[in-house]
Design a protein around this motif. Structure first.
Motif, mmCIF file in Angstrom:
data_model
loop_
_atom_site.group_PDB
_atom_site.id
_atom_site.type_symbol
_atom_site.label_atom_id
_atom_site.label_comp_id
_atom_site.label_asym_id
_atom_site.label_seq_id
_atom_site.Cartn_x
_atom_site.Cartn_y
_atom_site.Cartn_z
ATOM 1 N N ASP A 27 1.838 -5.333 47.569
ATOM 2 C CA ASP A 27 1.144 -6.440 47.333
ATOM 3 C C ASP A 27 2.731 -6.856 46.811
ATOM 4 O OD1 ASP A 27 0.547 -4.925 44.878
ATOM 5 O OD2 ASP A 27 0.471 -6.565 43.903
ATOM 6 N N LEU A 28 3.541 -5.572 46.104
ATOM 7 C CA LEU A 28 4.544 -6.009 44.901
ATOM 8 C C LEU A 28 6.352 -5.945 46.207
ATOM 9 C CD1 LEU A 28 6.330 -6.485 42.862
ATOM 10 C CD2 LEU A 28 6.087 -3.492 42.473
ATOM 11 N N ILE A 29 5.933 -5.596 47.794
ATOM 12 C CA ILE A 29 6.760 -5.908 48.312
ATOM 13 C C ILE A 29 6.746 -6.859 48.842
ATOM 14 C CG2 ILE A 29 7.586 -4.944 50.909
ATOM 15 C CD1 ILE A 29 6.320 -1.818 49.830
ATOM 16 N N LYS A 30 5.746 -7.178 48.849
ATOM 17 C CA LYS A 30 5.257 -9.033 49.805
ATOM 18 C C LYS A 30 5.456 -10.221 48.641
ATOM 19 C CE LYS A 30 1.814 -11.819 52.141
ATOM 20 N NZ LYS A 30 1.339 -11.850 52.988
ATOM 21 N N LYS A 31 5.468 -9.713 47.420
ATOM 22 C CA LYS A 31 5.340 -10.502 46.338
ATOM 23 C C LYS A 31 7.153 -11.179 46.009
ATOM 24 C CE LYS A 31 1.818 -11.141 43.635
ATOM 25 N NZ LYS A 31 0.898 -10.781 42.736
ATOM 26 N N VAL A 32 7.811 -10.062 46.869
ATOM 27 C CA VAL A 32 9.322 -9.827 46.077
ATOM 28 C C VAL A 32 9.560 -10.414 47.295
ATOM 29 C CG1 VAL A 32 11.513 -8.438 46.608
ATOM 30 C CG2 VAL A 32 9.526 -7.436 45.423
ATOM 31 N N GLU A 33 8.866 -10.688 48.757
ATOM 32 C CA GLU A 33 9.947 -11.156 49.669
ATOM 33 C C GLU A 33 9.527 -12.313 49.754
ATOM 34 O OE1 GLU A 33 7.510 -9.148 53.698
ATOM 35 O OE2 GLU A 33 8.664 -7.458 53.040
ATOM 36 N N GLN A 34 8.677 -12.901 49.186
ATOM 37 C CA GLN A 34 8.954 -14.122 49.078
ATOM 38 C C GLN A 34 9.223 -15.409 47.759
ATOM 39 O OE1 GLN A 34 4.137 -14.007 48.033
ATOM 40 N NE2 GLN A 34 3.645 -14.278 50.118
ATOM 41 N N ALA A 35 9.683 -14.551 47.070
ATOM 42 C CA ALA A 35 9.860 -14.551 45.453
ATOM 43 C C ALA A 35 11.985 -15.122 45.805
ATOM 44 C CB ALA A 35 9.935 -13.562 44.256
ATOM 45 N N SER A 36 11.932 -13.850 46.492
ATOM 46 C CA SER A 36 13.440 -13.402 47.067
ATOM 47 C C SER A 36 13.941 -14.532 47.724
ATOM 48 C CB SER A 36 14.167 -12.594 47.392
ATOM 49 O OG SER A 36 13.906 -12.586 48.587
ATOM 50 N N VAL A 37 12.995 -15.892 48.403
ATOM 51 C CA VAL A 37 13.792 -16.778 49.765
ATOM 52 C C VAL A 37 13.167 -17.805 48.710
ATOM 53 C CG1 VAL A 37 12.776 -18.366 51.582
ATOM 54 C CG2 VAL A 37 12.528 -15.662 51.550
ATOM 55 N N GLN A 38 12.176 -18.109 47.479
ATOM 56 C CA GLN A 38 12.183 -19.310 46.657
ATOM 57 C C GLN A 38 13.070 -19.568 45.887
ATOM 58 O OE1 GLN A 38 8.456 -18.567 45.673
ATOM 59 N NE2 GLN A 38 7.186 -18.579 47.896
ATOM 60 N N PHE A 39 13.670 -18.569 45.405
ATOM 61 C CA PHE A 39 14.797 -18.852 44.510
ATOM 62 C C PHE A 39 15.337 -20.309 44.334
ATOM 63 C CE2 PHE A 39 15.060 -14.514 42.852
ATOM 64 C CZ PHE A 39 14.902 -14.251 41.606
#
Length: 171
Positions: A27-39
């Motif tokens: 779940d953390l890996i998925k959240k990191v992928e999403q967050a890195s695009v949403q900056f």
């Protein structure tokens, strides 16, 4: 009694427990992928060709977190991923200061660099670095300090090396 079997079993149990604690949660890996695009896009300029942003992303169970640093370089500028000892440029160095109870799971994840010249590798454009950490205990208000020591260059000039850091507060 077979002591060898007992010792091997003990290390297998300990080893498996350790691996489970240090495996990065899906779940953390998925959240990191999403967050890195949403900056939101940081905007560098000619006097400061590298804009830096950072954020924390937590796993669902709060046992792990990721420090995400996003560096945006002005078009035509680069920083150095690797510099041989024979070259005068400064390779980038990622910095991290963690409070008690927070430990690195593994080294920073960095994107692939681009071959440049004479054995030098560079980063250009937007670069995302990720540091995964295990969280055993922390106090609200503890600070994680993340940053990068780097030298920016274009085809005509290089700026002196500098360091940028961002403090992230644990809540």
């Amino acid at each position: 009694m077979n002591y060898r079997l007992i010792i091997v079993t003990f290390f297998l149990i300990i080893g498996n427990g350790w691996a489970q604690k240090t495996a990065i949660l899906p779940d953390l890996i998925k959240k990191v992928e999403q967050a890195s695009v949403q900056f939101s896009e940081a905007i560098p300029n000619h006097m400061d060709p590298l804009a830096l942003q950072a954020d924390l992303v937590w796993s669902d169970n709060k046992s792990q977190l990721a420090v995400i640093m996003k560096a945006t370089l002005l078009d035509g500028w680069h920083i150095y991923a690797y510099v041989p000892e024979t070259q005068p440029y400064i390779a980038s160095d990622l910095r991290l200061s963690l409070p008690n109870g927070v430990t690195k799971i593994k080294d920073w994840e960095s994107p692939n660099s681009t071959p440049y010249e004479e054995g030098i590798y560079i980063y250009e454009g937007t670069i995302v670095f990720v540091q995964y950490c295990s969280v055993n205990n922390f106090k609200k208000g503890d600070v994680i300090s993340s940053g990068i020591y780097y030298q920016t260059c274009d085809l005509r000039k290089c700026f002196p090396p500098e360091i940028k850091t961002i403090d992230l507060v644990l809540n």
